[in-house]
Design a protein around this motif. Structure first.
Motif, PDB file in Angstrom:
ATOM      1  N   GLU A  11      44.199  45.083  35.379  1.00 29.89           N
ATOM      2  CA  GLU A  11      42.616  44.567  35.621  1.00 29.89           C
ATOM      3  C   GLU A  11      42.402  44.421  37.091  1.00 29.89           C
ATOM      4  O   GLU A  11      41.463  44.910  37.565  1.00 29.89           O
ATOM      5  CB  GLU A  11      42.621  43.540  34.727  1.00 29.89           C
ATOM      6  CG  GLU A  11      41.038  43.000  34.845  1.00 29.89           C
ATOM      7  CD  GLU A  11      40.177  44.047  34.049  1.00 29.89           C
ATOM      8  OE1 GLU A  11      38.859  44.298  34.200  1.00 29.89           O
ATOM      9  OE2 GLU A  11      40.612  44.916  33.021  1.00 29.89           O
ATOM     10  N   GLN A  40      46.432  50.484  30.234  1.00 24.70           N
ATOM     11  CA  GLN A  40      45.041  50.354  30.886  1.00 24.70           C
ATOM     12  C   GLN A  40      44.548  51.169  31.969  1.00 24.70           C
ATOM     13  O   GLN A  40      43.315  51.479  32.122  1.00 24.70           O
ATOM     14  CB  GLN A  40      45.035  48.715  31.673  1.00 24.70           C
ATOM     15  CG  GLN A  40      44.731  47.744  30.448  1.00 24.70           C
ATOM     16  CD  GLN A  40      45.433  46.294  30.859  1.00 24.70           C
ATOM     17  OE1 GLN A  40      46.331  46.040  30.854  1.00 24.70           O
ATOM     18  NE2 GLN A  40      44.599  45.736  31.638  1.00 24.70           N
ATOM     19  N   TRP A  69      44.690  51.716  23.939  1.00 27.12           N
ATOM     20  CA  TRP A  69      43.679  51.566  24.930  1.00 27.12           C
ATOM     21  C   TRP A  69      43.111  53.134  25.224  1.00 27.12           C
ATOM     22  O   TRP A  69      41.995  53.353  25.136  1.00 27.12           O
ATOM     23  CB  TRP A  69      44.579  51.367  26.406  1.00 27.12           C
ATOM     24  CG  TRP A  69      44.585  50.096  26.467  1.00 27.12           C
ATOM     25  CD1 TRP A  69      45.740  49.175  26.405  1.00 27.12           C
ATOM     26  CD2 TRP A  69      43.847  49.191  27.169  1.00 27.12           C
ATOM     27  NE1 TRP A  69      45.461  47.991  26.642  1.00 27.12           N
ATOM     28  CE2 TRP A  69      44.199  47.855  27.127  1.00 27.12           C
ATOM     29  CE3 TRP A  69      42.307  49.519  27.561  1.00 27.12           C
ATOM     30  CZ2 TRP A  69      43.583  46.813  27.831  1.00 27.12           C
ATOM     31  CZ3 TRP A  69      41.665  48.381  28.164  1.00 27.12           C
ATOM     32  CH2 TRP A  69      42.115  46.976  28.222  1.00 27.12           C
TER      33      TRP A  69
END
Length: 197
Positions: A11, A40, A69
Motif C-alpha cells: 500500500e 495488490q 484482488w
C-alpha cells in the motif's frame, strides 16, 4: 469467505513504483510479475497501465488471495494468476517486461540466481526486468533501518538477507541482462532496471 490478504508495504510503495513503471514500461506489452504476494500490486498497476497485459504469478498457496484482488480490480488487462516456482518450469513467452518486488531478500541466493537466469531466457530482446527492494552497495547497508532489517531476516533464516547490488548485476550480466537504471525509492529501497540485450 476468505478476506483479501493485505500488505501495508504494498500500500505504501505502490504509487512510487507505478510512477517508475509508467516510464520504464511505456512501450511494454506483456509483463510477468514474479512473486505477486497478496496481489495488490497487480490490482493497482494493471488499471493504470492499460496498454499492457499484467500476468501475476506466485506459489500455489498465494494464488487464492491474488484472485480476490484481481476480481476487485476488474481490469480487463489483469490476467488470472499462474503458479510459478522460478527453480522449475517458467511460463511460455514471449514477455517484454518482468517485475518483482521484495522477493530477492526472501529467496535463498541460489534461487535469486535462478530467477535472473530465467529472466534472461524469458525476456525478448530489449525487454526490461524491474526489480524492486532493498540492496546493499559495496557490501554495506544504505541505512540503519536496512541493517536492522537484514539482521532480522538472517535471524529468521540464514539463507535470507538483503542482496548486494553488485552481485545481482554481475549474475544478471551473465544472462544477458544489463543495468540501465537504478532508481532511488522511498524507505531506502531501489528499483533496478535490467534490460535484455
Amino acid at each position: 469467505m476468505m478476506n483479501k490478504p493485505f500488505s501495508q508495504a504494498c500500500e505504501n510503495n505502490k504509487d512510487a513504483i507505478l510512477a517508475i513503471l509508467a516510464s520504464e514500461f511505456r512501450t511494454t506489452r506483456r509483463v510477468l510479475e514474479i512473486g505477486s504476494g497478496t496481489g495488490q500490486h497487480g490490482a493497482h498497476f494493471a488499471p493504470n497501465l492499460p496498454h499492457l497485459l499484467w500476468q501475476p504469478s506466485d506459489r500455489a498457496e498465494n494464488l487464492p488471495g491474488i484472485r480476490l484482488w484481481r476480481n476487485s480490480a476488474a481490469a480487463p488487462n489483469l490476467a488470472a494468476p499462474i503458479e510459478l516456482d522460478v527453480t522449475r518450469q517458467w511460463p511460455d513467452g514471449p514477455f517484454d517486461g518482468l517485475f518483482s518486488a521484495n522477493t530477492a531478500h526472501i529467496m535463498p541466493w541460489p534461487v535469486v540466481e535462478r530467477m535472473l537466469e530465467g529472466a534472461g531466457q524469458l525476456l525478448s530482446s530489449g525487454g526490461r526486468f524491474c526489480l524492486y527492494g532493498p540492496f546493499h552497495y559495496g557490501g554495506q547497508p544504505t541505512s540503519a533501518s536496512n541493517a536492522r532489517f537484514d539482521a532480522f531476516l538472517r535471524a529468521q533464516d540464514d539463507q535470507m538477507g538483503i542482496r548486494d547490488f553488485e552481485a545481482v548485476c554481475e549474475v544478471a550480466a551473465e544472462h544477458g541482462l544489463h543495468l540501465t537504471a537504478d532508481h532511488t525509492m522511498p524507505a531506502n529501497n531501489r528499483l533496478l532496471v535490467l534490460v535484455r540485450g
